[in-house]
Design a protein around this motif. Structure first.
Motif, PDB file in Angstrom:
ATOM      1  N   ILE A 106      29.629 104.960  16.757  1.00 22.01           N
ATOM      2  CA  ILE A 106      29.253 105.472  15.444  1.00 22.01           C
ATOM      3  C   ILE A 106      27.742 105.642  15.381  1.00 22.01           C
ATOM      4  N   ASP A 107      27.305 106.799  14.890  1.00 25.43           N
ATOM      5  CA  ASP A 107      25.880 107.035  14.682  1.00 25.43           C
ATOM      6  C   ASP A 107      25.682 107.525  13.252  1.00 25.43           C
ATOM      7  N   TYR A 108      24.805 106.848  12.506  1.00 27.59           N
ATOM      8  CA  TYR A 108      24.544 107.209  11.114  1.00 27.59           C
ATOM      9  C   TYR A 108      23.417 108.240  11.038  1.00 27.59           C
ATOM     10  N   LYS A 109      23.583 109.233  10.188  1.00 31.17           N
ATOM     11  CA  LYS A 109      22.542 110.213   9.920  1.00 31.17           C
ATOM     12  C   LYS A 109      22.290 110.245   8.414  1.00 31.17           C
ATOM     13  N   THR A 110      21.026 110.085   8.017  1.00 27.20           N
ATOM     14  CA  THR A 110      20.725 110.088   6.592  1.00 27.20           C
ATOM     15  C   THR A 110      20.573 111.500   6.038  1.00 27.20           C
TER      16      THR A 110
END
Length: 276
Positions: free
Chosen positions: A152-156
């Motif tokens: 999982i990679d979060y992008k704002t």
């Protein structure tokens, strides 16, 4: 312990965007001025990392917003200079109002009460079969009961059209390759979570992603080596120039690059080792 420079997905994307910018960052190691965009990303990522330190039933939106306030207080104490980034054009209150929606958006994408990550902010550092060293930090890795992995990679920011997401998709493939080289396990699922508009991008990789990504990284390294040998790191003008912090060094903007850092050149050459 032997030191080796390593390529990360962000630095590879910097090189592809503009070889001269890569030189400034990786070789000359010029400092980047602080930005509110980077601060925002740091705060939101810290909230989502620490959210999983709570017991599952406690992982609520209210708890996440409390963490956000705590993270902002801690950041201000550690980096008081951040206050100089605000102005009449961008008041502090207005900027702060934009943070909670990013945190609460996460709960529209996942239910953290049902998850128990195997790792958060996981560092990976491996040597590829061709001798190239790579490194990265993965926001989260989940492991199912049968041992399957999900990255999982979060992008704002917001998701855009798929054809403009090549750098982000490469980042996921990069992580999958690093995990496979390190563990022999290929993640079953790769996901980007875009908090700016509550959308996700999902990839279920197959085994061919590993040799393809290794070949891609090797080609990037060959392109870097050519510039190491020639000493020419050309600028590449694009719409992204408006966000570059190095205008005063860039010939495109009538700037003059500093003399290249030879120590940085020598260090970068250690990205690839001679294999026995």
């Amino acid at each position: 312990m032997t030191y080796h420079a390593a390529l990360s997905p962000s630095r590879i994307n910097d090189f592809r965007q503009c070889p001269l910018k890569f030189r400034f960052l990786k070789i000359d190691k010029l400092p980047q001025p602080p930005s509110l965009e980077a601060v925002r990303g740091t705060l939101v990522h810290a909230v989502l990392e620490n959210l999983f330190l709570l017991k599952p039933a406690e992982r609520t939106e209210a708890a996440a917003l409390t963490l956000l306030n705590q993270q902002w207080e801690n950041y201000q104490k550690a980096h008081p200079e951040v206050m100089s980034l605000f102005s009449d054009d961008l008041p502090l209150d207005e900027w702060l109002e934009g943070l909670p929606p990013l945190v609460t958006a996460y709960f529209s994408l996942e239910n953290p009460q049902r998850l128990e990550p195997a790792a958060r902010e996981k560092s990976v550092s491996v040597q590829l079969p061709n001798g190239i060293h790579i490194t990265g930090k993965i926001d989260r890795v989940d492991r199912s009961a049968d041992g399957a992995l999900r990255v999982i990679d979060y992008k704002t920011g917001k998701s855009g059209r798929i054809e403009y997401a090549a750098d982000k998709i490469f980042q996921l493939r990069f992580y999958a390759t690093a995990i496979y080289i390190a563990t022999g396990i290929l993640p079953k699922r790769l996901q980007l979570l875009f908090l700016g508009n509550t959308r996700s991008l999902t990839i279920d990789p197959t085994m061919d992603v590993v040799p393809q990504t290794v070949t891609e990284i090797d080609q990037v390294w060959q392109d870097m080596e050519k510039r190491l040998d020639s000493g020419v790191w050309e600028p590449k003008q694009s719409k992204l120039c408006g966000w570059c912090p190095f205008h005063h060094y860039c010939p495109v903007w009538d700037g003059t690059p500093p003399q290249i850092n030879q120590q940085g050149v020598d260090q970068l050459r250690t990205v690839k080792s001679q294999l026995n």
